[in-house]
Motif scaffolding. Sequence first.
Motif, PDB file in Angstrom:
ATOM      1  N   LEU A  48       0.806  -1.252   0.058  1.00 48.54           N
ATOM      2  CA  LEU A  48      -0.014  -0.105   0.119  1.00 48.54           C
ATOM      3  C   LEU A  48       0.647   1.131   0.205  1.00 48.54           C
ATOM      4  O   LEU A  48       0.703   2.378  -0.952  1.00 48.54           O
ATOM      5  CB  LEU A  48      -0.779  -0.037   1.236  1.00 48.54           C
ATOM      6  CG  LEU A  48      -1.919   1.242   1.171  1.00 48.54           C
ATOM      7  CD1 LEU A  48      -2.995   0.872   0.039  1.00 48.54           C
ATOM      8  CD2 LEU A  48      -2.910   0.993   2.583  1.00 48.54           C
ATOM      9  N   GLY A  49       1.925   1.161   0.666  1.00 51.78           N
ATOM     10  CA  GLY A  49       2.960   2.355   0.737  1.00 51.78           C
ATOM     11  C   GLY A  49       3.296   2.513  -0.664  1.00 51.78           C
ATOM     12  O   GLY A  49       3.344   3.767  -0.897  1.00 51.78           O
ATOM     13  N   LEU A  85      -6.429   0.662  -1.782  1.00 52.93           N
ATOM     14  CA  LEU A  85      -6.857  -0.614  -1.458  1.00 52.93           C
ATOM     15  C   LEU A  85      -7.767  -1.148  -2.487  1.00 52.93           C
ATOM     16  O   LEU A  85      -8.001  -2.340  -2.742  1.00 52.93           O
ATOM     17  CB  LEU A  85      -7.688  -0.629   0.093  1.00 52.93           C
ATOM     18  CG  LEU A  85      -6.952  -0.006   1.131  1.00 52.93           C
ATOM     19  CD1 LEU A  85      -7.850  -0.171   2.216  1.00 52.93           C
ATOM     20  CD2 LEU A  85      -5.985  -1.363   1.564  1.00 52.93           C
ATOM     21  N   ALA A  86      -8.556  -0.194  -3.126  1.00 54.59           N
ATOM     22  CA  ALA A  86      -9.432  -0.456  -4.267  1.00 54.59           C
ATOM     23  C   ALA A  86      -8.662  -1.161  -5.620  1.00 54.59           C
ATOM     24  O   ALA A  86      -9.025  -2.093  -5.970  1.00 54.59           O
ATOM     25  CB  ALA A  86     -10.371   0.792  -4.811  1.00 54.59           C
ATOM     26  N   LEU A  87      -7.458  -0.459  -5.800  1.00 49.49           N
ATOM     27  CA  LEU A  87      -6.654  -0.984  -6.920  1.00 49.49           C
ATOM     28  C   LEU A  87      -5.969  -2.394  -6.411  1.00 49.49           C
ATOM     29  O   LEU A  87      -5.809  -3.115  -7.387  1.00 49.49           O
ATOM     30  CB  LEU A  87      -5.357   0.189  -7.120  1.00 49.49           C
ATOM     31  CG  LEU A  87      -5.882   1.413  -7.855  1.00 49.49           C
ATOM     32  CD1 LEU A  87      -4.922   2.287  -7.648  1.00 49.49           C
ATOM     33  CD2 LEU A  87      -6.039   1.149  -9.183  1.00 49.49           C
ATOM     34  N   GLY A 118      -6.393  -8.092  -7.507  1.00 54.56           N
ATOM     35  CA  GLY A 118      -6.416  -9.440  -6.932  1.00 54.56           C
ATOM     36  C   GLY A 118      -5.573  -9.475  -5.849  1.00 54.56           C
ATOM     37  O   GLY A 118      -5.196 -10.894  -5.526  1.00 54.56           O
ATOM     38  N   LEU A 119      -5.384  -8.522  -5.267  1.00 53.69           N
ATOM     39  CA  LEU A 119      -4.421  -8.716  -4.069  1.00 53.69           C
ATOM     40  C   LEU A 119      -4.912  -8.073  -2.854  1.00 53.69           C
ATOM     41  O   LEU A 119      -4.079  -7.563  -1.849  1.00 53.69           O
ATOM     42  CB  LEU A 119      -3.003  -8.011  -4.469  1.00 53.69           C
ATOM     43  CG  LEU A 119      -1.969  -8.765  -5.520  1.00 53.69           C
ATOM     44  CD1 LEU A 119      -0.788  -7.915  -5.879  1.00 53.69           C
ATOM     45  CD2 LEU A 119      -1.397 -10.320  -4.679  1.00 53.69           C
ATOM     46  N   ALA A 120      -6.130  -8.257  -2.652  1.00 50.76           N
ATOM     47  CA  ALA A 120      -6.923  -7.476  -1.577  1.00 50.76           C
ATOM     48  C   ALA A 120      -6.257  -8.262  -0.317  1.00 50.76           C
ATOM     49  O   ALA A 120      -6.162  -9.422  -0.306  1.00 50.76           O
ATOM     50  CB  ALA A 120      -8.465  -7.898  -1.623  1.00 50.76           C
ATOM     51  N   GLY A 121      -6.240  -7.433   0.947  1.00 44.36           N
ATOM     52  CA  GLY A 121      -5.555  -8.162   2.001  1.00 44.36           C
ATOM     53  C   GLY A 121      -4.077  -8.467   2.112  1.00 44.36           C
ATOM     54  O   GLY A 121      -3.517  -8.495   3.076  1.00 44.36           O
TER      55      GLY A 121
END
Lengths: 253, 297
Positions: free
Chosen positions: A108-109, A131-133, A138-141
């Motif tokens: 995220l950073g 987070l949406a991106l 396909g990398l939520a979390g």
Amino acid sequence: MTAMVKAEAVHKAFGFNHVLRGIELEVQRGEVMCVVGPSGSGKSTLLRCINHLETIDSGRLMVDGELVGYRERGERLYEMKPRDIARQRANVGMVFQHFNLFPHMTALGNIIEAPCRVKRLPRDQAEERGLALLAQVGLAGRENSYPRQLSGGQQQRVAIARALAMEPKLMLFDEPTSALDPELVGEVLAVMRDLAKSGMTMFVVTHEMGFAREVGDQLVFMDGGIVVESGTPRDVIENPQHERTRAFLSKVL
Amino acid sequence: MRHPGRWAGAVVVAVLAAMLVNSFVQNPQYHWRTQWHYIFTRPILDGVVTTLELTVLAMVIGVVGGIALAIARLSPNPILSGASWLYIWVFRGTPVLVQIVMWFDLSYLFPHISIGLPFGPQLVTWNTNSLISNFTAAVLALGLNEAAYMAEIVRAGILSVDEGQTEAASALGMGRSLTMRRVVLPQAMRFIVPPTGNETISMLKTSSLAAFISVSELFQQGQNIISRTYITIPILIMVSIWYLAMTSVLTIGQFYVERHYGRGAYRFAKRATLPERIWRAIRYNRPHDHLAPGGGG
């Protein structure tokens, strides 16, 4: 309507090595342009010129109707100030062969760095979009993972999300799957396929002929610093006109 | 016996150690009681504080100056990089003790220091001797000398960061200074911090040179006691115990700082703790043990 990318007689030499010898091409808005060719054909150099990571020696290279990295005054071209070059680059996303994620930042950073520092987006907004991106690729979390804790395919998908976070009007891909293990190539191509479907203009240097055939609107074959052949991927792949194209295709197909 | 040489060496060392310990106990000239008497007295404690102040201030100047010099050295502007080269050449090429005395005697060259236009009218003027005390002279000399060494460390750190990192930052529209601050320097830190820790430890000891211009740091305070009591080596041992204690604390601090800047560099988030590392060092640092497991050595 102006083309998203337009190259007119672009020349570039590194010392005595004349890498680009008069490139002419045009990419329309929303198109996916795939560039293939043997190593040393100048395809990566051309891509880097579009982001002014390399200067050009002569000719004109334009993104969205604007000269890249130069300002025209009278008959002459002058290189822009670093600040203006940075402003242009912020509108063009770039994905590298070796990902080039920032290893000291989390996923995220990596994604929110430029939006926060360059576009001055408030942090919470940038994080929300980030987070949406991540979910989109396909990398939520995985937002708190450091690059080293991710596989190559995952790192490249974070890199795509990082480039998209600047809301670019054009995305450049420099052999995005060449450094990946074969079983990880598919996940990155899938993300790129979705991106193409969403209408993003893409300029992809690649060796993935399957991807080029399926997703590409144009296929350009480069060799020796010139565009040898171009057309729809189907035409170029199934009915190559030049001997050099045929020789190359016979090796990669 | 499998390793006769090792055994012979160990016996020699053990005998020498026993003789040393014996002398500690038997020889009254060590003046252990006198050492104990002085070790926590006011002058010595003040000296410890002054030594720490010298070290911290000189290192702050050294690190900040070193980063500035390194960035200047890597600048495309030839005047900046040339000036940086010249600075490093002069300050590394002359003894720090000579530099300390020069700063102390600066008033010989410049009796007054003033702020104003170059070659033009001056706004404020100070007497150099009142502006630069001997403590200030020592801090300046040690710090500016250190900056030359730190510049090389920082430069090597910056150059160790992959070019792809700068390119990725550029491609995101980040400017040169933002890229330096947010992308390059944090990664260069991993290479800069360990030698900087060593430099700090070295500075703690080098700061004793300030005694030459009568700065009341630890060594000078020890010498003051010696000049009154004529007990030389015992007082110097006591001073050395203080130096050892301080360098040991710095070594522990160095470990934690290094771990902080190692973030993201390792696949697994947690690294071995200090006791674990010490154990491993003791356990595995013997040659051959880890190189040829099971092999007859």
